[in-house]
Scaffold this active site. Structure first.
Site, PDB file in Angstrom:
ATOM      1  N   ARG A 189       0.836  -1.201   0.000  1.00  0.00           N
ATOM      2  CA  ARG A 189       0.000   0.000   0.000  1.00  0.00           C
ATOM      3  C   ARG A 189       0.870   1.251   0.000  1.00  0.00           C
ATOM      4  NH1 ARG A 189      -4.650  -0.059   4.390  1.00  0.00           N
ATOM      5  NH2 ARG A 189      -5.320   1.740   3.175  1.00  0.00           N
ATOM      6  N   CYS A 256      -1.241   5.643   9.381  1.00  0.00           N
ATOM      7  CA  CYS A 256      -1.585   4.408   8.666  1.00  0.00           C
ATOM      8  C   CYS A 256      -2.712   4.757   7.719  1.00  0.00           C
ATOM      9  CB  CYS A 256      -1.948   3.289   9.637  1.00  0.00           C
ATOM     10  SG  CYS A 256      -3.289   3.684  10.774  1.00  0.00           S
TER      11      CYS A 256
END
Length: 298
Positions: A189, A256
């Site tokens: 990611r 995150c």
């Protein structure tokens, strides 16, 4: 240095405890408030899993509704809840002004850390994470209870700001000012190869990839402290040596996807003597703003 939790007499105990310590606490005269924070991105059956088996006396905590405010592009997927909402929830869980709170999950602490961080941010000093979580408890041979626990309401009064946070504008300039910005999402990611939930793939420019799961063994326990020191030193964090009285000087911030798993890295850094700020909006907020740049690759 406040490392995340204190004994009633002021001595440090956290932010992580092993299962033997947790077991002794649960069956002590002054048992802690135990919170079950089972949550996984894309799943909604945490409450059902809890009902099938949980630590004795544990109360289920719904991360999406009790540990976060309403999602929006402007605020992110798990923005900080309003303080009065969080206080009402904490009182439902049975938290009092003098409570010790033990939090756990079945994911190595990566979701329970949100409860640890949020309660610490709201002024609850004695909050600890069970290292290894539910698996550690079961593998130690301890029994589980089923059904739902409804504790006697608590009376805790919460305040905000006891843990550092950082906003998007400050995140944007942190690396160029000598700070360390850690991205706690999975490496793919970070690189922008996949993006299952947020508007754009990639990462905040200047960030360093530091997946939260790399804090853990394959079984979901924390790595040894020296391994963690070496890991974060390699990522540019100014980690104090074991027993050093003072933390490093480089500012550190962690994000995150939505401020959940980054809380685990904040807790790990606290255990090493490093105070790290959390970016609550995280990449879900950042990537929703088309005026903010996004980088891909390493």
């Amino acid at each position: 240095m406040d490392d995340g939790s204190v004994e009633g007499d002021g001595s440090a105990v956290g932010p992580f405890v092993d299962v033997a310590t947790a077991y002794a606490w649960v069956w002590s005269e002054h048992a802690p408030v135990v919170l079950d924070v089972r949550w996984t991105l894309g799943r909604t059956d945490g409450r059902e899993q809890y009902a099938q088996g949980h630590l004795p006396g544990a109360v289920f905590v719904d991360l999406d509704t009790e540990l976060a405010g309403p999602a929006s592009p402007e605020a992110g997927r798990h923005p900080l809840p309003d303080l009065d909402v969080l206080q009402a929830a904490a009182r439902r869980w049975g938290v009092r002004g003098d409570s010790r709170v033990l939090v756990y999950d079945d994911a190595g602490g990566t979701s329970a850390a949100r409860a640890w961080w949020l309660l610490r941010w709201a002024g609850v000093r004695d909050v600890v994470l069970l290292d290894g979580g539910l698996r550690a408890w079961v593998e130690a041979g301890h029994h589980l209870e089923d059904g739902h626990v409804r504790p006697r309401p608590g009376d805790v009064t919460l305040t905000s700001g006891a843990m550092p946070t950082v906003a998007a504008d400050d995140i944007a300039v942190l690396p160029e000012r000598g700070g360390v910005l850690l991205d706690a999402r999975a490496a793919e990611r970070f690189r922008g190869e996949v993006e299952p939930v947020d508007p754009r793939p990639g990462h905040i420019p200047g960030a360093t990839s530091a997946p939260t799961l790399a804090n853990l063994t394959a079984g979901g326990w924390l790595l040894e402290a020296e391994e963690l020191r070496e890991r974060f030193a390699a990522l540019g964090v100014d980690v104090p040596a074991a027993g050093a009285p003072e933390p490093g000087s480089r500012p550190v911030a962690v994000y995150c996807g939505s401020g959940v798993t980054a809380s685990h890295t904040v807790a790990v850094l606290a255990s090493l003597g490093v105070t790290a700020a959390l970016y609550p909006g995280s990449f879900s907020q950042w990537s929703s703003d088309p005026t903010r740049p996004v980088a891909t690759g390493l």
